[in-house]
Design an enzyme around this catalytic site. Structure first.
Site, PDB file in Angstrom:
ATOM      1  N   GLY A   1      11.937   1.139  -7.094  1.00 56.19           N
ATOM      2  CA  GLY A   1      12.909   1.150  -6.009  1.00 56.19           C
ATOM      3  C   GLY A   1      12.221   1.020  -4.664  1.00 56.19           C
TER       4      GLY A   1
ATOM      5  N   ALA B   1      -0.545  12.080  10.115  1.00 56.86           N
ATOM      6  CA  ALA B   1      -1.731  11.215  10.068  1.00 56.86           C
ATOM      7  C   ALA B   1      -2.656  11.414  11.256  1.00 56.86           C
ATOM      8  CB  ALA B   1      -1.303   9.755   9.993  1.00 56.86           C
TER       9      ALA B   1
ATOM     10  N   LYS C   1      -0.213  -0.298 -16.055  1.00 59.57           N
ATOM     11  CA  LYS C   1      -0.290   1.033 -15.448  1.00 59.57           C
ATOM     12  C   LYS C   1      -1.164   1.967 -16.293  1.00 59.57           C
ATOM     13  CE  LYS C   1       4.311   0.353 -13.472  1.00 59.57           C
ATOM     14  NZ  LYS C   1       5.754   0.493 -13.777  1.00 59.57           N
TER      15      LYS C   1
ATOM     16  N   ARG D   1       7.001 -15.874   3.176  1.00 58.59           N
ATOM     17  CA  ARG D   1       7.452 -17.264   3.197  1.00 58.59           C
ATOM     18  C   ARG D   1       8.821 -17.366   3.834  1.00 58.59           C
ATOM     19  NH1 ARG D   1       6.193 -19.324  -2.814  1.00 58.59           N
ATOM     20  NH2 ARG D   1       6.924 -17.206  -3.152  1.00 58.59           N
TER      21      ARG D   1
END
Lengths: 436, 436
Positions: free
Chosen positions: B302, B33, B205, B45
């Protein structure tokens, strides 16, 4: 926005495809890129062909060096191929502050270090999606899509000619030489097929992928390269019986001590998706530590599939031209000052599994001798296939699949096996990858 | 270079994975990067969990709205999910000039128009690679890698839960309900699996992919959505006998008159690579006019595979932050002012092939009646399977595969077939795609 002017060097198959697709899809491409992208000048020794393809819609010249210094041109597309003139042209374009898009894997695999350094110094981009696996956006996937991952290995069917030949050998049970002739007749293999069938083309591509995956410089000279010319139909048949297919893979694998960079025929389990990539299609399997395995599949060659990659690069370069050079996507995925010098390991240090076929006298004790030699070399056996001798024959084939072992130790064991009086001729060795 | 500060909203499965991968691969990611990317603050929370996962290395708060206005934060990663709070948070982050990375397909499929317009107005990026097909860089491929192409169709196995269930139904010959229970036990299906098994998740999607492929606005409300809950094991078996597998596909197809956007169980030829995508894996097949078919395969869900996509977006946003907003990669592949209003076609106008199964009296003339009805509807038959009646039975199954036909006409023909006295009960209709 301001139109982007492209100078095209070479209007052969891929160059012609690039012209066609860029014209046909001009509207859609502009809607994506934000600026019209147009080829304003074409250089080709065959100016007649160039004039015919472009129909007068672009300036045509025989002098490619004229284009690379033309101040009106923003991006040079190099589709001439080869190492010499192409190198001079690409370096001259960079020197003149132009971005470069190229499909030339040979040039980048051999002279990439010099070319990327020059581009870095000038603050321009050299994009090369078309150099690996044709229209499949595998460069982009490795460079950007998988940027979160420590990439563990890349294994690809990255040469369509050899995959076509291997598919035909398996389907029809024919020997290599016959299928090669057929492939040449159908246009899947060139008149001089050396680069393809000896694995050199695949090694160029694997070299580029190794750099992108691991952040190492391109080092084609260190790659191990073995083609498919010595592959026998019988091994394809035995592999099948054991649940494997043989593919020419380009492999780049990270090891503790360095990087394995190798191209060779490889047994892979028939159940793997990549084992079912047939004909001239390409596919690349990438293993990343976070994402696991991802596969990229499509046409690896041809006018329009390759043009698709060339134009994707043109769109990228058009979009990114305004980013500070340091914030653009780096050529080799990693920032230029962040490449590491992981050594490419010599083939003797490679660690993989092996298929070994040997011709033996059908006599008691032969197998015991062979397994003893393997055990002494710390090579353990995963599976075995022993054929009955043919009628009236006194010799038979033994095929062994080993677990992972060091190539140097396997070679030593093979030498000992070949020295046995009961073993006839040479042992055939083909590497095997489970790809899991 | 200056480190990039990320505020993470939600540190559940994917949030935890993002933290883990970003920490583990920090060095490699920074090498790519150009700037360190670090999560400096986490909102969840469950502050206890957040503190435990981050080990004190990031500020933890229960108040997500605090983070989206924190001037120290450059990029907000939204992993809360849902349509309401997530929408408010994303819009607030944009309003405060922050780039957003999200895995929230539901939010973007339903509120994408509003969110992308807000981002466009503020000159920030909303990146969503993780929203489709988990770790597979399919958004990038559609948006950038295939930018040269007029995309013709996209067809994907984009829901792992349903693909796992269908694979198990086929492997074990078990009914849907049994396999669903097993999938829930193994963690492949949620306690309330509605979104997955009814096709809603896949439709979210597919909606995003339709926008990227064709340059149309996201229009989830126009999508045709049919799940796998009514699929019977017997149809999987018959399909197999005819050389097909049944997969839940998300399909976006360009037609002259509009766009087909639909999710439903689909027969596809067993020989296609995508037909062999098993278990919870995802794969997307894209047909472009230049490149032909390309396939993208990998884990669709996942913690770490999804984190892989989230972080790839973080790297992209980090790199592109310096590009003029107009020159950045547009959210939906096409420039915001270049979207077109191709209508989404109603399902009755969809054109595809069909699998039709019917229970009939085993009597002369039955088949003649059925084929006459189909012929009258201009529906031609591609293949037929007629089973012998079981011992002592007077009824049997007829299975027909049709060539391409208009869905409305097929429905009309089915009504006529069901009205025949010799046809027992309802006709089962499953769509069929050759994908070539």
């Amino acid at each position: 926005m301001k139109p982007i002017n492209v100078g095209l060097l070479g209007i052969g198959t891929v160059g012609g495809g690039t012209w066609t697709v860029l014209s046909r899809n001009a509207e859609e491409i502009t809607r994506r890129a934000g600026s019209p992208i147009r080829i304003t000048a074409v250089a080709d020794r065959n100016t007649e062909l160039a004039t015919q393809v472009t129909g007068g819609a672009a300036r045509v010249t025989a002098d490619a060096f004229e284009l690379v210094k033309d101040p009106e041109i923003d991006i040079i597309v190099e589709l001439i191929g080869g190492y010499t003139v192409a190198r001079d042209l690409v370096l001259a374009a960079i020197e003149n502050g132009k971005h470069v898009v190229t499909a030339n894997k040979a040039l980048l695999a051999v002279h990439g270090k010099e070319i990327f350094a020059a581009a870095q110094a000038k603050g321009v981009t050299v994009a090369f999606e078309a150099a690996v696996a044709g229209g499949i956006p595998i460069i982009k996937a490795l460079r950007e899509g998988l940027a979160a991952n420590r990439i563990q290995w890349v294994a690809g069917i990255i040469n369509g000619t050899t995959n076509f030949i291997l598919s035909e050998m398996r389907d029809k049970g024919l020997p290599f030489a016959d299928v090669l002739k057929e492939a040449q007749r159908l246009g899947y293999a060139e008149a001089d097929p050396t680069f393809d069938i000896e694995g050199i083309d695949a090694a160029h591509k694997a070299t580029l992928m190794s750099a992108l995956a691991f952040g190492i410089p391109v080092q084609f000279d260190k790659a191990y390269v073995e083609g498919i010319t010595r592959l026998e139909a019988v091994d394809i048949k035995y592999a099948e019986q054991l649940g494997y297919r043989i593919k020419l893979l380009g492999i780049a694998k990270r090891r503790e001590t360095g990087v394995e960079l190798r191209v060779h025929p490889t047994l892979i389990p028939s159940s793997r998706l990549i084992a079912n990539v047939e004909g001239a299609m390409n596919a690349v399997l990438v293993q990343g530590d976070a994402v696991g395995a991802t596969l990229y599949y499509g046409k690896g060659a041809g006018a329009e599939p390759t043009a698709s990659a060339v134009i994707a690069d043109l769109v990228d370069v058009t979009r990114l031209a305004t980013a500070e050079p340091g914030h653009r996507v780096p050529h080799l995925a990693f920032q230029a000052d962040q490449l590491v010098d992981l050594p490419i390991l010599p083939i003797e240090e490679v660690q993989t599994a092996y298929y070994l076929r040997m011709r033996v006298e059908d006599r008691a004790g032969v197998l015991a001798d062979i397994t003893r030699i393997l055990a002494e070399g710390s090579i353990s056996i995963d599976a075995m296939l022993q054929k009955e001798p043919g009628e009236g024959e006194s010799q038979t084939d033994i095929i062994l699949l080993t677990h992972q072992a060091i190539e140097g130790q396997v070679n030593a064991a093979i030498a000992n096996i070949e020295a046995l009086k009961t073993v006839v001729g040479k042992v055939t060795k083909i590497r095997l990858e489970e790809l899991n």
